[in-house]
Scaffold this motif. Structure first.
Motif, PDB file in Angstrom:
ATOM      1  N   ALA A  69      -8.360   9.184  -7.559  1.00  0.00           N
ATOM      2  CA  ALA A  69      -9.542   8.910  -6.736  1.00  0.00           C
ATOM      3  C   ALA A  69     -10.046   7.491  -6.964  1.00  0.00           C
ATOM      4  CB  ALA A  69     -10.639   9.922  -7.043  1.00  0.00           C
ATOM      5  N   TYR A  75       0.845  -1.202   0.000  1.00  0.00           N
ATOM      6  CA  TYR A  75       0.000   0.000   0.000  1.00  0.00           C
ATOM      7  C   TYR A  75       0.880   1.252   0.000  1.00  0.00           C
ATOM      8  CZ  TYR A  75      -4.175   2.711   1.566  1.00  0.00           C
ATOM      9  OH  TYR A  75      -5.232   3.600   1.681  1.00  0.00           O
ATOM     10  N   ILE A  80      -3.558   5.155   5.581  1.00  0.00           N
ATOM     11  CA  ILE A  80      -2.296   4.775   4.950  1.00  0.00           C
ATOM     12  C   ILE A  80      -1.219   4.563   6.022  1.00  0.00           C
ATOM     13  CG2 ILE A  80      -0.477   5.520   3.377  1.00  0.00           C
ATOM     14  CD1 ILE A  80      -2.622   7.297   2.007  1.00  0.00           C
ATOM     15  N   VAL A  85       1.676   4.297  -3.071  1.00  0.00           N
ATOM     16  CA  VAL A  85       1.292   5.711  -2.971  1.00  0.00           C
ATOM     17  C   VAL A  85       2.420   6.651  -2.579  1.00  0.00           C
ATOM     18  CG1 VAL A  85      -1.061   5.030  -2.372  1.00  0.00           C
ATOM     19  CG2 VAL A  85       0.546   5.605  -0.532  1.00  0.00           C
ATOM     20  N   GLN A 128      -8.124   1.273  -0.825  1.00  0.00           N
ATOM     21  CA  GLN A 128      -8.719   1.229   0.514  1.00  0.00           C
ATOM     22  C   GLN A 128      -9.463  -0.076   0.738  1.00  0.00           C
ATOM     23  OE1 GLN A 128     -10.802   5.078   0.579  1.00  0.00           O
ATOM     24  NE2 GLN A 128      -9.292   5.811   2.056  1.00  0.00           N
ATOM     25  N   TYR A 136      -8.338   1.742   5.054  1.00  0.00           N
ATOM     26  CA  TYR A 136      -8.750   3.105   4.742  1.00  0.00           C
ATOM     27  C   TYR A 136      -7.616   4.090   4.992  1.00  0.00           C
ATOM     28  CZ  TYR A 136     -13.573   1.894   3.798  1.00  0.00           C
ATOM     29  OH  TYR A 136     -14.697   1.375   3.216  1.00  0.00           O
ATOM     30  N   ASN A 159      -1.734  13.266  -3.193  1.00  0.00           N
ATOM     31  CA  ASN A 159      -2.530  14.022  -4.169  1.00  0.00           C
ATOM     32  C   ASN A 159      -1.845  14.128  -5.526  1.00  0.00           C
ATOM     33  OD1 ASN A 159      -0.520  15.897  -3.727  1.00  0.00           O
ATOM     34  ND2 ASN A 159      -1.867  17.476  -2.890  1.00  0.00           N
ATOM     35  N   TRP A 169      -4.969  10.538   2.460  1.00  0.00           N
ATOM     36  CA  TRP A 169      -5.472  10.875   1.140  1.00  0.00           C
ATOM     37  C   TRP A 169      -5.950  12.318   1.157  1.00  0.00           C
ATOM     38  CZ3 TRP A 169      -4.821   7.844  -3.000  1.00  0.00           C
ATOM     39  CH2 TRP A 169      -4.577   6.477  -2.796  1.00  0.00           C
ATOM     40  N   GLN A 212      -7.670   5.207  -5.233  1.00  0.00           N
ATOM     41  CA  GLN A 212      -7.909   5.282  -3.790  1.00  0.00           C
ATOM     42  C   GLN A 212      -9.012   4.322  -3.379  1.00  0.00           C
ATOM     43  OE1 GLN A 212      -9.331   9.100  -2.492  1.00  0.00           O
ATOM     44  NE2 GLN A 212      -9.632   8.452  -0.378  1.00  0.00           N
TER      45      GLN A 212
END
Length: 277
Positions: free
Chosen positions: A101, A72, A115, A76, A108, A113, A90, A264, A104
């Motif tokens: 989005a 995960y 990070i 990101v 999740q 949910y 972002n 997020w 995401q």
């Protein structure tokens, strides 16, 4: 952007997989779904950044724990930026992107949910100061797995463990792990001996008036619990109920906040360490 290192054999595996569309859809349907949608959605505006993110998504989502203990985060991390004193995923754009989005939503449901950045795992370890951890509402046990990997003792519980019960938030999907760490049901949690000589960990407890967070905190207090890690949004957000925040205000003291917590861009969650006042 953090460098992605892939061995030649892994490159060959990915190439073979991506060239076989039927196999990809059969073995990793959510990865196929992402690739279908990504090409139609607006990205960061930097084609190279978007392509690198797509590669990370495919590599870590199909490789699982065999390629990383924390996929995960590895997916990101390159898209984390500072904004208004926070660290947010972002992609360098204040408003994020439609492609991110969509990613995401998939990430999740696949992992958690919130990070689990390595700095946050370290912060939790420091706050716990040697005490074991009990996570209620553990979902897939992804955070529990990260904590255990860091050497902490952690037990996870959920009303609907995804490997033994239907869980709407974490559904069973081909090509994804049901759980990353053992997650027992609440009936087993009820048999734990008292007093509560552990840190209670609540990560994104349900909001919208759901009593889970306040019930868990009240039971913890009654059992003599004294340390709480809360990861979620402030009062009125997507997590916790009013009774939970009322209890924190009345009987607890905020001792520590993780300044390195990563969220997020769409969420306002924080990582806090509370002690009984």
């Amino acid at each position: 952007m953090a460098k992605l290192t892939i061995t030649s054999s892994r490159w060959e595996e990915l190439t073979t997989l991506l060239e076989d569309e039927q196999r990809l859809r059969s073995e990793y349907p959510k990865v196929a779904e992402y690739l279908d949608m990504a090409a139609r959605l607006t990205g960061t505006g930097d084609d190279q950044v978007d392509a690198q993110f797509d590669l990370r998504f495919v590599h870590y989502m199909t490789g699982g724990s065999a390629v990383s203990p924390n996929p995960y985060w590895d997916i990101v991390e390159p898209l984390v930026n500072g904004h208004d004193g926070r660290h947010v995923v972002n992609g360098g754009r204040e408003e994020g992107s439609a492609r991110l989005a969509f990613a995401q939503m998939l990430l999740q449901a696949t992992y958690a949910y919130a990070i689990p950045a390595p700095q946050t795992i370290e912060w939790i370890g420091d706050f716990c100061d040697g005490l074991p951890i009990v996570e209620l509402g553990a979902g897939r046990g992804y955070w529990a797995a990260q904590l255990a990997h860091a050497g902490l003792t952690v037990d996870g519980y959920d009303s609907e463990p995804p490997d033994t019960a239907a869980n709407a938030s974490f559904p069973e999907v081909v090509g994804q792990a049901d759980v990353w760490h053992p997650v027992a049901d609440l009936a087993e949690f009820a048999t734990r001996a008292r007093p509560a000589e552990y840190v209670l960990f609540l990560c994104w407890p349900p909001g919208w008036g759901d009593a889970m967070s306040s019930d868990a905190l009240m039971a913890f207090e009654e059992a003599g619990g004294e340390r709480l890690v809360y990861i979620g949004e402030p009062r009125g957000g997507k997590t916790g109920n009013d009774a939970f925040f009322d209890a924190l205000s009345a009987r607890w003291r905020l001792e520590s906040v993780d300044s390195h917590f990563v969220s997020w861009w769409t969420d306002a969650d924080v990582a806090q360490g509370w002690v009984r006042a």
